[in-house]
Design a protein around this motif. Sequence first.
Motif: not given
Lengths: 414, 967, 229, 89
Positions: B589, B642, B646, B703, B733, B736, B738, B792, B794
């Motif tokens: 991430t 992360g 997504k 998600s 995924t 982004l 998160a 949460e 993002h």
Amino acid sequence: MPYRLLKYALHKDHPEPRMFRAPERLKEEYDAVIIGGGGHGLGAAYYLAKEHGITSVAVLEKGYIGGGGTGRNTAIVRSNYLTPEGARFYQESVDLFRDLSREFNFNLFYSERGHFTLAHSPASLNTQRWRAEVNKHLGIDSEVVDRAFIKKTVPEIDLDAGGHQAPIYGALYHPPGAIARHDAVAWGYARGADQRGAEIHQQTAVTGVEVRDGEVAGVHTDKGFIKTRKVLSAVAGWTTSITRMVGLRTPLVIHPLQALVTEPLKPWLNSIVVSASLHLYMSQSSRGELVAGASLDPYELISMRSTLDFAEGMSAGMLDLFPFLGDVKILRQWAGLCDMTPDFSPIMGTTPIKGFYIDAGWGTWGFKATPVSGKTMAWTMANDHDHELIKAFNLSRFGRFQLVGEKGAASVGH
Amino acid sequence: MDRRLPPREGEWIDRSQPVEFRFEGQSLAGFAGDVLSSALWAHDVRLQGRSFKYHRPRGLYSLAGHDANVIVEDGRRTNMRGDLLPITDGLDVYSVNTSGGLQRDRWRIMERFDRFLPVGFYYKAFHTPRWLFPHYENQMRQVAGLGRVHPGNAAVETPKDYAFCDLLVVGAGPAGLAGAIAAAEQGLKVLLVDEQPHPGGSLNWQWSGNPAAQEQFGGMLEQVRAHDNIELRCGTQAAGAYNDYWIALVDDRRLTKLRAKAMLVATGCFEQPAVFQNNDLPGVMLASAAQRLLQLYAVKPFDRAVVVAANSDGYRAALDLHGAGVEIAAIADLRHDGEPTGLAQNAADAGIEILAGCAIAEAVPSGGKARIQAAAVCPLEKDGSLRTGSLRRIECDGIAMSVGWSPNVGLAYQAGGRFRYAEHVAQLVPSSLPDGLFVSGRANGRFELHDQIADGRRAGLCAAAHLGRFDGNLPDSPQHQASPPSHPYPIFSNNGKKNFVDLDEDLHLADFKNAHQEGYDNIELVKRFTTVGMGPSQGKLSNSNAIRILARLNGASINETGTTTSRPFYQPVRISHLAGRRFHPQRRTPLDGWHRQHGAEMMHAGAWMRPEFYTTSGSTRDECILAEAKNVREHVGLIDVGTLGKILVCGPDAARFLEHIYTGRFEKQKVGRLRYGVACDETGVIIEDGVIARLAEDRFYVSATSSGAAVFYREMQRWALIFGMKVTLINATGHLAAMNLAGPKSREVLAGLTDADLSPDAFPYVGVKEATVAGARAIVMRVGFVGELGYEIHVPASQGWHVWTSLMEAGRPHNIRPFGVEAQRLLRLEKGHLIVGQDTDALTHPFEADVAWAIGKDKPFFIGSRSLDIVKQQSLDRKLVGLSFPAHRSGPLPQECCLIIHEGEIVGRITSIAPASTLGHPIAMAFLRPDLANVGAKVTIRTTDGRTADAEVAAMPFYDPDGARQK
Amino acid sequence: MNVAMNPAPAAARRSPIHDALEARGAEWRDVNGTTFAVRLRDEPAGDDIPAAALCDLSGLNQLGVKGPDAANWLSTAGVDVPADLYESRPLPSGGRVVRFGAHEFFLEDGIAGSKASELSEQLGFGAEQVYRVEHQDATFLLTGPRSLDVMAQTCGIDFREANGGRAIFTRVAGVSCALLPETIADQQAFRLWLDPSYAPYLWEELVVIVESLGGHVVGAGRLFPDLPA
Amino acid sequence: MKILNCPINGPRPLQEFHFGGELRPNPLDRKDGADADWADYVFNRDGEPGVKREWWYHIPSGTWFIAERDNVTDQFQRTYLYGAEQTDG
């Protein structure tokens, strides 16, 4: 040197008879016909004769005995399965295997080496613990072990996989895990079945199975028609060709499974090492070769071609665990066929067609089940209902949505 | 004694570069270009190795890379063949598989016991009593095997390459050179490879004394080197052929994976040995080996030799040796009619005695068997058997065998070619070749040099025609007119035992007869029982004779007897070559570096790395985790999520599509609201869960689990096609970042960084907003996975670091702490939220997992719905429940996957457990038989050490059952 | 940390391999809201492109749009929309637009350009039948005479036959990438776009290979000397 | 390694693809049958030797398509996008 070898020195000629007869032609009728001269088919013939007195049996093999999965697997035997159904079944197999050399008076090189299933994540370690706990409950020798134990038993291993892969957190250790001379298992059953009256017909291909009013009536072969009321299909990777003959639908799909051996080396690896994350299982044969295999090929194929991807992937995994093997050389690769089910458990027993029995869905576990499947299928054929140990594996379980939960055990199940 | 000859035209050694090396502790010298075996033979070191089973002395035999008994190791590398290993300065090697050194090898005693050890002897003994077998096996393992591995060796990383060409030509001998030129002239990009360090193949050693042949060779080589379309790689083996002309090329440095459009196999033949008593001893070798030794390495093979011949090649070899000063005592010609060509006269002119219709019955060893002292030559009956009454002893120190050939066509076989035995050449020739595969030269049964060249040219043009680059007339292939180059049965028994068929495995003629007698009468069974062809040279010098022997034993033809299958590799390939650089892609991430800088203990989570927890000095792992969790409950925490999948589901059919994918309802979901979703496969098994946010009428943000997201997205794409819906799917995924900001203080932390109205009315629990956070475009969701007020967030991955550090900064006054995966697992367990894959397994359906509430009422269809209709009718075998353990207790705690036992039966299994929780006592989630699963019921769990632990079935969630804290 | 010396703007973007570049002594410069490593500590002196040069351009502004109306929306916004799949066209102010699918486009600004960035602002969270594809791709540029050899060690595509200007979706060292063959200063070059979560891994692998072939990691300043200050 | 001709991306090594199993009927067309028929649909497969229609997925570009392949010879006979069988060879 065992005295048994003396006889060779004392005889001018080689004092060994044929291991089994080569019957000239097929009879018109048999009490039972077994399609497939691998370990399973020959085992069923053996136990039909030995335990049920059924000796009018023909084993039909389109090639040579033991030429399919029996001669192509990596010869691992274990019973540390996840489900009680699976574990009980394979434990019976292990028990039979242990005594088979004596029973056959033929050395199968059944060698208990200890079997590690490595866990590269806490989640995987949980699954191994699940297996261990189920095993222990059933009296099977299995335990989750830590890194120190692995390192002590297999000091050559790199527990951190060279940083290439997730480290090893622990393992499921199964001391009875064994390897054996796989060809010899087929030969031993063949000899035993033959001595008890069964006929083994090599180079005999089945072209059809005659079903009348929902009952088996006979088998068509390239050498003529045979009347029989009982037919066992024990052909693993070719099962879908046989089930097509009787119009039986199954979940089976066929995938190749590849393996390779290195050049022979002096003994250094005494355990069987399996890593599901690395798609690798590996042992050292009594001849000194490292024998290694992977998970199934990723797509369906009824062909035994080799791929370079496999050899590359296997090599990478071997080096991740044993980095010093870089200069060791791979001698040969090959493939076998696996008939896979959705729940990673076999399909065994009776079918909707009376007299047609199936022994299939072996995926990658066929060899280790050889004795028990021979025994239970023989019982099932003799009694025309499923042996207690295989009830859970009947084909009908899919129609009932009663799958066997073996799939949870991981993608590589050796 | 120095056997090195004066410089010879075309020799491969470089006399300007002397090389010092050691063999078995003895210092020796050779030249660059020598292989170990040639350099040893130059010093008259004939004992170069020991055999596998009987430890008989073995020497140079093929000098073509197939000498499986001359194998050395140097303490790092092992199983190196003497006839392949170039000598280099400082090389220090020992023979493998001896006890006490090559000369004094204690294991040579094995030969005395040969009568006890017939083929397959190990199947006949050692298994009873059972307890003794491990002892026997251990002893057998010690004597089996070849080289040793050295666990201290460092890993070797070798790069691999990809390469591409139109036509791969394997073998740069006469046929290969001609084929490459012909194809290149038609515009094909040709890659020409040869395993030897120099091109030319047999032109180097078999035709080196023939000026016309050498001129032709020079001309072809010049054309090859000058042609832009030809790349020549020597020292390169085509080690295996795979589907669609995917070829493994192996050289000393690396594996190159070649994609060719067509392949021309011009690999020639392996010369085959004759089988007679002591045909394995040092001094007995293939005639081609003697010629290689002479021409390539300028080493005089023998002083006085007998040549056993069944073809013209044997006469050429005899003349070559004679020309180099070897006294040729006789040519024993297996053919009663002798050599039909002028070569017979040439030999006679050279004073060589020709014994037509004679074979060698025995190589007579000198004491110690490391040399031979004579050949016992014997006339042959018409049926090919030895007239042993008429033996004639001919003194000699060498026997060169030229009795036949076996085509080197394993590669062609792997590429789909099939072969049959042809009497006119007494060898296998192609019977069918797939599109794009061509075979020429000796491998194609063409033995005269001009035929080889013409056949190579034909094949090159055929390849060009196949690839659409040539539409002229294709020349016919020249047919072999002369007598067969191979003897149909060069196998002679004088009732002695040591007539070897397979030198790798020490198999002699009687072994085959005995195996056959025991019923191993099919070529595959023979192979498996005797292990013929399974040694390091993979039967290159033995399979052909084994098939001949079996065919005769069965009274069948060669074609009826069949062949064994050729599998990769041509020669053994180093594991490091195949492994290459080992690419294991890993995902991180955008906050990965931050975690590492802040003491995170990182863990693998599928392809991802995640912080397990953050270390604090003086605290144990469990204390750190509990402290992180408590900080979330009491203040505020921030976790990198992360790795969550997504996925954007957009378009007019988006809601309907999601209703098909998930068990729940979405058509009426309000914009700006979240729903929990469970997805099943077609059998009704739970495969995914997640949060579905409706961003707009036609836009949902979904998600998915970290480990399942990639597969879930892929399956969504497929279902969109199958359902034929108007949806646009976007997998964001990795793009982004998160993070989940959770805890009673989270609103206060976020408030200063966002333009969104965070008031509970404007942004309630299960709300979602598109807003900016710390200046970044963000999707903000009010989720409750850990059971506290939380957001949460993002944001684009490139801004993840900035947003995270901004939140940490803003949270400082509120005691913000990062928390890791373990704390999150604990917090969600307190809330009774399941984790798919941990609290469910490969067969868990929603009724068992107690998430049947997430199934939309009266939905006409979702994936798995029809199966669940069926499953629902059945009684439930197990149910996911909460378990509570007393705070004050003694004895061990169970771990995940420990079993719940009731009346000796397995009735359940722990799926998740927290040894310590913010509630002050251990809690767990478990599968349990439904009749035992009433709240308050006592259960007994067996711990891994066999003891038991007691717990009580508890209602879930354990923490904040009304959800007041997350509202 | 260097970030402290070069304070970031409010919504600073950061390359997914920021840490790897930092470890190589990157000299950072802010361009269009992103920090670029313009020069690295161990870069060879001079302006030559070494045998193989690997450069991180992940700071470039990107935008992805997908949906039935995406082509129309771009066209209206003044973008020369590529007609064929995988075809690329220049953006008016530098950079490029590539057709990634029937209804999907990918825009990347040049170092000085701003079209993608402007359109991104304009699109906001999305429009009718035009959906934002979140593109935070790592952009790596590989060039130099031995760049083909780097590709040969990592990727099974024959780039001698690759058509410049058309994107190729393939795997590089096991990572799915969109790859655009191009020419920089008469040298064969490859632009790699990939999911940023794989960027640290792929970068590390490529660096090892590039350096083993005598190449270097270079800052953006070497390939783009006219980088705005 | 085999080459598979993706209808969108052209010929690529098989390593770039994921095998998606046999092409099966749309479950929406099967959901109203008997339980036994549904179980047959869910579990049973046409695993016999022959030419099969299969799903394949090109991983780097995210493209699903259909391939007709002989599961004994491993030869791909044609590939086309889902639903494009009639128009594209």
